[in-house]
Every structure is written in structure tokens, then in C-alpha cells.
Design an enzyme around this catalytic site. Sequence first.
Site, mmCIF file in Angstrom:
data_model
loop_
_atom_site.group_PDB
_atom_site.id
_atom_site.type_symbol
_atom_site.label_atom_id
_atom_site.label_comp_id
_atom_site.label_asym_id
_atom_site.label_seq_id
_atom_site.Cartn_x
_atom_site.Cartn_y
_atom_site.Cartn_z
ATOM 1 N N GLY A 275 44.446 -42.824 49.383
ATOM 2 C CA GLY A 275 45.356 -42.276 48.379
ATOM 3 C C GLY A 275 46.206 -41.180 48.996
ATOM 4 N N GLU A 278 44.616 -34.825 53.631
ATOM 5 C CA GLU A 278 44.842 -33.384 53.512
ATOM 6 C C GLU A 278 45.253 -32.665 54.789
ATOM 7 O OE1 GLU A 278 41.829 -34.968 53.210
ATOM 8 O OE2 GLU A 278 40.240 -33.849 54.193
ATOM 9 N N HIS A 311 43.509 -31.952 44.472
ATOM 10 C CA HIS A 311 42.430 -32.319 45.400
ATOM 11 C C HIS A 311 42.839 -32.008 46.844
ATOM 12 C CE1 HIS A 311 39.085 -35.096 46.744
ATOM 13 N NE2 HIS A 311 39.873 -35.161 47.802
ATOM 14 N N GLU A 312 44.029 -32.464 47.224
ATOM 15 C CA GLU A 312 44.448 -32.304 48.623
ATOM 16 C C GLU A 312 44.727 -30.841 48.964
ATOM 17 O OE1 GLU A 312 43.974 -34.750 50.462
ATOM 18 O OE2 GLU A 312 43.746 -36.226 48.860
ATOM 19 N N HIS A 315 41.627 -29.002 49.642
ATOM 20 C CA HIS A 315 41.140 -29.274 50.996
ATOM 21 C C HIS A 315 41.714 -28.304 52.035
ATOM 22 C CE1 HIS A 315 38.690 -32.832 50.967
ATOM 23 N NE2 HIS A 315 39.601 -33.626 50.480
HETATM 24 ZN ZN LIG Z 1 39.573 -35.600 49.802
#
Ligand SMILES: [Zn+2]
Length: 883
Positions: A275, A278, A311-312, A315
Site C-alpha cells: 500500500g 515509510e 500510519h506511514e 513510522h
Molecule cells: Zn507500516
Amino acid sequence: MKNILFICGMAVLACCTAFAQRLPGGVTPSHYNLSFDIHFANNSFDGDESIDVALDKPSKSITLNAVEIDFHQVSVTAGGKTQTATVSTDEKNEMATFSVPDELPAGPATLHIKYTGKLNDKLRGLYLSTYKGRKYAVTQMESTDARVAFPSFDEPAYKATFDIAAIVDKGDTAISNDVVVSDQPGPGDQHTIKFATTPKMSSYLVALTVGDWKCRHDQVDGIQIGVCTVPGRENLTRFPLDATKAILHYYNNYYSIKYPLKKLDEIAVPDFQAGAMENWGAIIYRETALLVDEKTGSFGAKQGVADVIAHEVAHQWFGDLVTMQWWDDIWLNEGFATWMTPHPVSAWKPDWLVDQGVVNGSMNALADDGVKNTRPIHQAATTRGEIETLFDGIAYGKTAAVLHMLESYLGHETFRAGVNMYLKEHAYGNATASDFWSAMARASKKPIDQIMPTFVMQAGEPYVQVDSKCAGGNTTLNVAQKRYFNTPEDFNAANEQLWQIPLCVKEVGAATQSECFLMTKRDQQFTVKGCPKIVFPNATGLGYYRFSYDTKAIQQLGAAVEQGLTPEERIALIGDNWALMRAGQVHVGDYLAAGAQLKNTPGYVLLGNFTGHLEFVYHDLVNPADRPQFQAWVRQTFSPLMQQLGYAARANESPTDRQKRAILFQTLGLLGDEPQVIQQASTLVQQYMKDPQSVDPTLVRAAIGVAARHGNAELYNQFKAQLKDAKTPEMYYRYFYALAAFPEQDLIQQTLASTLTPDVRSQDLYLLTNLMENPEGRDAAWNFMRKNYDALNAKTGGGLGGFGLFLRAAQSFCSQEREQEVQQFFAQHPIQGTERNQREALESIHSCAELKQQQETALAAWLKQNASMNASAGGVKAEPAVR
Ligand SMILES: [Zn+2]
């Protein structure tokens, strides 16, 4: 994640089965100088690299990682002397050894390497992506593919700084981890772009993208942010840019360490296996995960984009600043980023009711983890195959769920203090599981270092049985724990596993309140003051455990649910009810009744979870002869709600109500065969194809799915035509995946055949798993996949790539015959490192077939009693569904 199960890392297990054995050690890199000269004309690049290293002891050779690299010249400088090295490669272990005639002294040395690499089509290392005849070079290094782009000490603990340069064609630009420090003409017609030295980081985080990128910039907290795309998609960058601003700002406040780079770029690339990835300062996404149109984007698409960005960007701290020592603790990256995601998104968009999704995520993780062949969060892994299979629902979902439980138990601020202590202690370095819980225990002064290992180091999930008795004005809770399994046979058998469980109960009565206890033994007794009407054993819904109750209390709970339990707790209750049904403790009819009772819960999440299970009941548990009755029950249960909401979105309606409408529409259209919904779907889709802005974007996705499910060749061809000039990635994929839903066999065959043509990109082979979800397409897809194993395998880059698709596909079966076929298939295609995943897939088929046997007859009887066959008239008054 819509069609991409896992956000970063490998969605379809990428690549090869070769061993990724550990480096011998003794040589530590500190700095890399990397120059990539990109040649799109012959899909290759020339690398010029120097690595500063330190040798622990004198040696005549140095071994590092390299694969698919054509070495031209290697020299080693040490002790004031430069020696030419001979190179021997070890393809199996993906290593190269440089040997020199005279011994190198202990201490500093510099390697200088000239080589050529291939811009491959396997979506790994430094690879080729194409769009409308133009070429792009893109990197994807995680887990073990930096070695494909440049010879490197390619293990996460070998952190170093990187000076990166790219020599690119006129008209092209390059984006890497840090800011551009110079852009000079030459050599020849090309120009050379140099980037600032990165912070100390792992090799798997190196990023480079080359092409005619178009970027839109903004800034937040003094950091320049850019969203970049192929030309023509710039209009889809406003939403992700705004999301990134809000998210990065939230993290800068949450963490005691600010984002350390001057810039953060996010690049949407046409071909990407996972998907998103990061890479520090240069996050790479597949287009649907980053680009969305403000006006025509659905709620689901916007939420998906915001979630992936959150989410990224999380990270950048969890993973990039502090990295797991080795891949066995990948949960320290993935689980943390997943746990962190809802925090900034909820702060940015309070009306999205993100907290409900969090509990739903925990329910999904518990469902994944309730099988015999699950794995512990911490899991040893040495080979590439073993490492790649760790990017699963356990690393992401279960870890996030366990962290949410602990955060809820400790409180937001205490948990935050522990997180910051951990980051501070390991910034620019590496950490292990115990580093985390030791920091957490010190910050919270609670035994987190006792609790966490029981959830991280052992497989499975606890089941907590609670009995309550009122005496003398107090309530005694007798609590027992054991491991939960999702089949009656395993559930009823004794097991010895023990957890330390933060057990939070809610006492619903005159004064409703919650209390937490730490359960450390198999059987324990706790006392709560007063005699509440009910004691709900999972206050907040965030406990990572299954729970039960005596029957009488469940009935009481049923009556008190609306007043006593929050929507999140009701989501936990219905998730748990399903789990008890699977374990043979509750009848499927009781589950259907409980879900129907809770269907008016505010928000869409409970409804989505419930109707998702109804799909399973429809496809796998109901005998085909009883389907009309099940459909009638679906109509009588959901049509009144659909009627209330209407087909048309109202002005100022919340996004979650729009989502609720879409779920109802889809459920009635796909599981209820509701004629008016099917008719409405067809109308909406025709309208949408003429004018995409005329239909509520959140409803249209459901409408396209329903129309396809009941559609013919004419509609199929219309969808194919729409693919050609879809204005946004979301629109494209709405039509693309809908191609898998048509019922006619020749259309199914057409869709299957397309997967082997360039019309379907390698990253989009999920189309096959969508076909497996089409009841008319399942058999054809399975036969096609087996017949074309080699071709599919080649298309995905070989080895685990194609196999990941098979693992996913196999899980949609529910019969003994299929179980045997799948078993036979696995035996014929042994893929090293996936043995546990194979057992898990077989277990899923087996337990589904058993469940069907256990529940089918009783389900038929229940439907006879509860479904009114007159419910077919429950349509919604026709009204124009336009905005
Ligand atoms: Zn991840």
C-alpha cells in the site's frame, strides 16, 4: 485497507524464496555515498558507491549483501593503501565477498564499488514503473531488497548515513530521503541531483524516485511537505496535503522528539506492490492510497488515505527513528504505526467516529488470532520467506489491539510518557521488545514488563469467563481464563496457557462506572462495590480477550444494552458473540437476533461488522435451498432502516450516515436481492457514468457493486470503457474491481483472461481474489489460478509473489473437497517459509466446513421461524438519489 490487506511491507508476498541469511558480522558501515545513473533506454542503472566501514579485526575479505548486481570494479582502501578486490557472489544467500591480497587492518576502511543494476519489473529494489508510455524509476527496499539496488549491509541494525545522488534525463526530476542540495547540468544531456546527508538509518529506508513528477507543496511546523504524482493528477493532491499537515503537526506535539528532517515528500507511483512504504522523508504510495478527489472521493476513500498517511508518518518515528533490532520484532514498527493511526485522524476529523473503528480493528485481530495455527507477535525469522510472511494481521492488527488495551489501562498521558521514554532512549538506534516494555514499566510504574510478554511471546488470545454474585451489598466476580479457539473441539479441550490481563469491567446500574483489575492467575476473585444490574466484562471494548457470561446475565445485558453500553462496547459485544458462535457456545440464530437488535447503534461500524458476517452466513452457512428465506430475513431486517435513511444523501449529513446508507444498500442488494435496490443501483450507475458529480460518491461504490452483481454483458462493456478515461484512481478501481462481480460465466472468463495481459498491472492481481468472492466466479477462478500458476508467478516476480495470492484465495473455500484440493496444491508447490500460512489456510477451510455442518440445520429451522416470506415488498419509496 480496502484491497490491500496490509499497509506497508508486502501486501502480496513479494519475490523470491532464496535465503536471506545473516551477514557474518565484524564489519560495520557508518556512511554510504551512492550515485545512481538512470538509463531508461535500456532499463538499467550504473551505480557508483563508496561505503565507510570499520573492521573489528584484521581481515582479507569483507562480505555484504548484493543480488542481481553486475560488479565492474571493487577496491578497498585501508591503512593508507588501496587494493583492488576480487568479487565472489553467493546468489543463494544474496551476498558478495570482496577479497584483497593483503590483510586489511582493524579499524576504518572504505569500499569503492562500480556496478550496473537492472531497472527490474518485479517491484523490488530500484525498479521500473510505467504510465501512459512514460517510464519511472522507483525504490522498494523493505524487507531485504536494498541489496538489489546497491551492495549493502542490508540488515536493520546496520544503521548509517547516506549521501545520495541521481543522474537523470532532461525533463525528469528525482526525489530522495532528504532535501536537494544541488542540481547541476551534466554529464552530457543529463543533470545531476544531489541530496543532503540523511540521518543515521537502516538500508531498507533508502528511497529514490525518478521521473517527470509533479508536486504540490505546503508546510507545517517549518517542515516543507510535498505530494507528488505523475502529470495530470495534481488536482488530487489537496486532500492528502491537508491530511499530512494535520497528522505531522499532531505527531510533533505528541512525541517529545520533533520530526528531524527539513522536508517530507509523499509520492504516488503507478506500480507499487504494497500500500505504501515509510522511507524516511520520502514515503512512497500506490496511487489509491494517497490520491483522492475532494469532491468526488467517497468517505471510504478519504478515510483510507488519511489512515495510510497517519500510519506511514507514524513510522517516521516508529521504524525510522527507532528501528527493530531484527525482523522478529517487526511488530515494533507495524503494530505501533497501526496503533498510532487513529489518534491524529480522530483529532483531525472528530465526526468520522474513529474510536468505533479501533474496537472493530481489535475484533478483527481477535478473529485472526483465534485459530490454532496463529503465531506469536514476536516470531523468529531468518530467511526472506520467513521475514516476508511476518507482515501479517498479527504484526499489524493484534499488536495495535494489545497496545490500545494497554493505553486504555494506563491512560493516554502515562502511555505517552512511556512511548517517549522508549523513543528517547533508542533514537537513531535499534530496539527489541524488552526495551519497549522496560521503558513502559518504568514510566507507568505498573508491571507492563510482566503483562506484555504474555501477549507478545505466546500465540493466541485469552478467553475470560466471568460469573458474578451479589451478597451483602457487594458483587463478587469469579473469573477464569483459558485460551480461546474458534472451533468447539479445541475450545472445549483443556489448555495450559496463561495471560496477565488488564480486565476492565463496566458496572451498569444506578451509577454506571468502570474498574480495572489485573488478572494474573487462572482463577481469581474480584469484588466490586454495590450490586449493579450487569457487569460488562470489557469496558471500553478495548480488552484483547474474548469473554463470556452466564446466560441469564446475557439476557439482562440484552435489555440494558441501549442505555448501558457505548457504541464501542456494543461492537465488542457483537464481535464476541460471533466468536462464541464459532466456538459452539452460541447458536447462529442467537447471533443474528443479537445483531439485529443492535443494528441501530449510532455510526456505521457495528452495522458493517454485522453485515460482513452476514455475507459469510449467506455464502457459506445457509443451505442454498434456504437462501430465499435468508434473503427475506435480510429484507425485513434492513429495509426499514434503508427507508428511514432514503437513497439520497441529505444536505449536511454526516459522512458516517452516508457510509451507513452505502452498507445498507449493499447488504440489501447483494444479500437481500431487494428489487428496488437493484433497480436503484442500475439507475445510479448510469447517472454516475454520465456525470460523476451527480451521485453521492459514498453510495456509488455500493451501487456499482450491486449493479455488477446483477449486471449483464452490456454493463460489463460500459465499465470497461469507463476504465479508459477514469479521472481518478478511485473511479478507475471502482470499475476495475466490479469487473470481478458479474455473474455470467463468459464475463468471468474474460476477466480471468485479462489478468495475464498488460491491462492488469502486477500490483492489481487482487482482481483474482475478488473473483474468488463472487459465488459464480469462485470455481472458475480457482481452476484458472491453478492452471496458470507459472504465468501468475512470473507476473508477480516469482516465488512468494504468486503464492500469496493462492493463500488468500484458498481462504474463501468452505468444503472438505476444496480442502483436499488446496492441500494437494500446496504439496505440489512447496514454498519455503510459508508452511504455517499454508496450515492456517487449510485450517480456515476445515473449520468453515465444520461450522456449516454444525449450524446448517438449526439455521434453517431458525429462519423458518423468524423470516417472513412477505418481506419482499420492503423497498424504499422511489426518490431521486442525486445531490
Ligand atoms: Zn507500516
